[in-house]
Design an enzyme around this catalytic site. Structure first.
Site, short mmCIF file in Angstrom:
data_model
loop_
_atom_site.label_atom_id
_atom_site.label_comp_id
_atom_site.label_asym_id
_atom_site.label_seq_id
_atom_site.Cartn_x
_atom_site.Cartn_y
_atom_site.Cartn_z
N ASN A 151 7.82 24.65 -34.86
CA ASN A 151 7.07 23.44 -34.54
C ASN A 151 7.93 22.31 -33.98
OD1 ASN A 151 7.68 24.12 -37.32
ND2 ASN A 151 7.10 22.04 -37.85
N GLN A 179 2.02 27.66 -34.55
CA GLN A 179 2.37 26.98 -33.30
C GLN A 179 2.24 27.89 -32.09
OE1 GLN A 179 2.80 23.84 -32.78
NE2 GLN A 179 2.96 23.11 -34.88
N SER A 199 -3.96 28.05 -37.63
CA SER A 199 -4.60 26.80 -38.02
C SER A 199 -5.48 26.29 -36.89
CB SER A 199 -3.51 25.77 -38.32
OG SER A 199 -4.10 24.55 -38.71
N GLY A 200 -6.66 25.77 -37.25
CA GLY A 200 -7.59 25.30 -36.23
C GLY A 200 -7.12 24.05 -35.50
N HIS A 201 -6.48 23.13 -36.23
CA HIS A 201 -6.25 21.81 -35.62
C HIS A 201 -5.11 21.78 -34.60
CE1 HIS A 201 -2.82 20.03 -38.07
NE2 HIS A 201 -3.16 21.03 -38.87
N THR A 236 -17.58 28.41 -50.98
CA THR A 236 -18.64 28.44 -49.97
C THR A 236 -18.02 28.18 -48.60
OG1 THR A 236 -20.22 27.66 -51.58
CG2 THR A 236 -20.85 27.41 -49.27
N CYS A 324 4.55 16.79 -40.98
CA CYS A 324 4.57 16.88 -42.43
C CYS A 324 5.84 16.25 -43.00
CB CYS A 324 4.50 18.33 -42.86
SG CYS A 324 3.43 19.27 -41.81
N1 PLP Z 1 2.98 26.25 -40.03
C1 PLP Z 1 3.43 25.56 -38.97
C2 PLP Z 1 4.52 26.14 -38.13
C3 PLP Z 1 2.90 24.29 -38.69
O1 PLP Z 1 3.37 23.58 -37.66
C4 PLP Z 1 1.87 23.77 -39.52
C5 PLP Z 1 1.32 22.42 -39.30
O2 PLP Z 1 1.99 21.50 -38.91
C6 PLP Z 1 1.43 24.56 -40.60
C7 PLP Z 1 2.00 25.79 -40.82
C8 PLP Z 1 0.36 24.07 -41.55
O3 PLP Z 1 -0.90 24.07 -40.97
P1 PLP Z 1 -2.10 23.32 -41.71
O4 PLP Z 1 -1.98 21.88 -41.36
O5 PLP Z 1 -3.34 23.95 -41.18
O6 PLP Z 1 -1.93 23.57 -43.17
#
Ligand code: PLP
Length: 379
Positions: A151, A179, A199-201, A236, A324
């Site tokens: 990331n 990523q 991950s969706g976002h 659910t 994060c």
């Molecule tokens: N793994 C990687 C490499 C990421 O960049 C991220 C989010 O920044 C995640 C996992 C975690 O994803 P989520 O926000 O859906 O928990």
């Protein structure tokens, strides 16, 4: 033109209008529970089947192998704890120093209860040495977990080769592909992974929806028990978000990765313009093998935190590391693992997305040149 320029798409992405429109009816009129037996719930079930089909198609998996979760962090933890629970006598795991916090923190917890974790080193371009994996394997190894793309620096890792080694020693292999999705073609059959998370976002669906791919036939114990997702993930179903994710995946399938060429062109153009106009810069990562949208770039003597704040005053948003970690003052674990000279070259991360335009990049580069010159002059 936007009021702001968002260049932090590895942190999160804007929800696509089509995704939002696909979701909206399921937040009010179509609020049934997909587990209900009457038609009100059944129609919704059909939509979930469609979303699952799309995700399966994107990964070249079967629908049965797709589990919807609340986020990729949950998917990662589920995959790790699955290996731990299914091989209770094997207390060794191999991962890398550059994984996402959801992996690293789970490993730290496992260390605290007696597990031995091997964190593979990276070289100063952030590359892992595959030979080190085979050397680290013991009779006690229950899992190898390596991300597909980083990331922060965007490096793409040789997942197929690592999966081959795991298979040779009959060890489960998990891959965090968060990523990579949408930016790198992922074929789970060809890669040979056992579990994989999404991950969706990061692909223009909302935050709070994830996927765990679990290869059929491998042992699986849920993290959250219950009847949903064929007894593999209780709770659910998050109907609107699953439908939104299905739509975001459909958009990737329709685009067939073509927009990545545009992203790469724009990123390369940006780096060339920066190089042409600012002296003494450093671009981190494996430049030959990285995501098409990512640039981790430093300017000698310019602190990334100050640069980020000054760019923000121009309504331009970049980051100094993974989202994060941004509230933690410690230097990035990824760049530390790369042995980066953070005193002199502390990078900002620019991660482009499908909504970024050349005009935005030109405005960004212009502001960047002014800010870097101003900071350097001031000393
Ligand atoms: N793994 C990687 C490499 C990421 O960049 C991220 C989010 O920044 C995640 C996992 C975690 O994803 P989520 O926000 O859906 O928990």
């Amino acid at each position: 033109m936007n009021r702001y320029i968002y260049l932090d798409n590895n942190a999160t992405t804007r929800c696509d209008e089509e995704v939002l429109n696909a979701m909206l009816p399921y937040l009010n009129e179509q609020y049934g529970n997909p587990s209900s037996t009457y038609s009100f719930g059944k129609e919704i079930k059909e939509e979930i089947i469609k979303a699952r089909k799309n995700v399966a198609e994107l990964l070249n998996a079967t629908e049965r192998e797709i589990i919807f979760t609340s986020c990729a962090s949950e998917s990662n933890v589920t995959a790790i704890m699955n290996a731990v629970r299914n091989f209770p006598n094997k207390k060794h795991i191999i991962t890398t120093k550059v994984e996402h916090a959801s992996i690293i923190e789970t490993m730290k917890y496992l260390e605290s209860i007696g597990y031995e974790i091997t964190y593979l080193s990276v070289d100063n371009l952030g590359r892992i040495n595959i030979a080190e994996i085979e050397k680290a394997i013991t009779d006690n190894t229950c899992l190898i977990s390596v991300m597909m793309a980083n990331n922060e620096i965007g490096n793409i890792y040789p997942i197929k080769e690592i999966a081959k080694i795991a298979k040779k020693y009959n060890i489960l292999f998990h891959c965090d592909a968060v990523q990579a999705i949408g930016k790198v073609k992922i074929d789970v059959e060809e890669l040979g992974v056992d579990t994989l998370s999404l991950s969706g976002h990061k692909i223009h669906a909302p935050k709070g929806i994830g996927v765990l791919y679990v290869k059929s036939g491998i042992p699986f114990t849920p993290l959250i028990f219950g009847h949903q997702e064929k007894n593999r993930r209780g709770g659910t179903e998050n109907v609107p978000y699953i439908i939104g994710l299905g739509k975001a995946v459909e958009l990737i399938l329709n685009d067939d990765y073509k927009s990545n060429e545009k992203l790469k062109e724009l990123r390369d153009y940006m780096e060339v313009e920066i190089e042409k106009n600012i002296e003494d810069i450093m671009i981190y990562g494996d430049l030959e093998n990285r995501l098409p949208n990512t640039s981790s770039i430093a300017f000698r003597g310019v602190k990334a935190e100050e640069l980020l704040l000054m760019l923000e005053s121009f309504n331009i948003f970049v980051s100094t590391g993974s989202a994060c970690n941004s509230e933690i003052a410690e230097p990035s674990h990824v760049l530390t693992a790369c042995n980066a000279d953070l005193q002199n070259y502390s990078p900002i991360r620019i991660s482009l997305g499908k909504y970024n335009t050349k005009e935005e990049i030109d405005t960004f580069v212009k502001s960047l040149i002014n800010i870097v010159n101003m900071i350097r002059k001031r000393g």
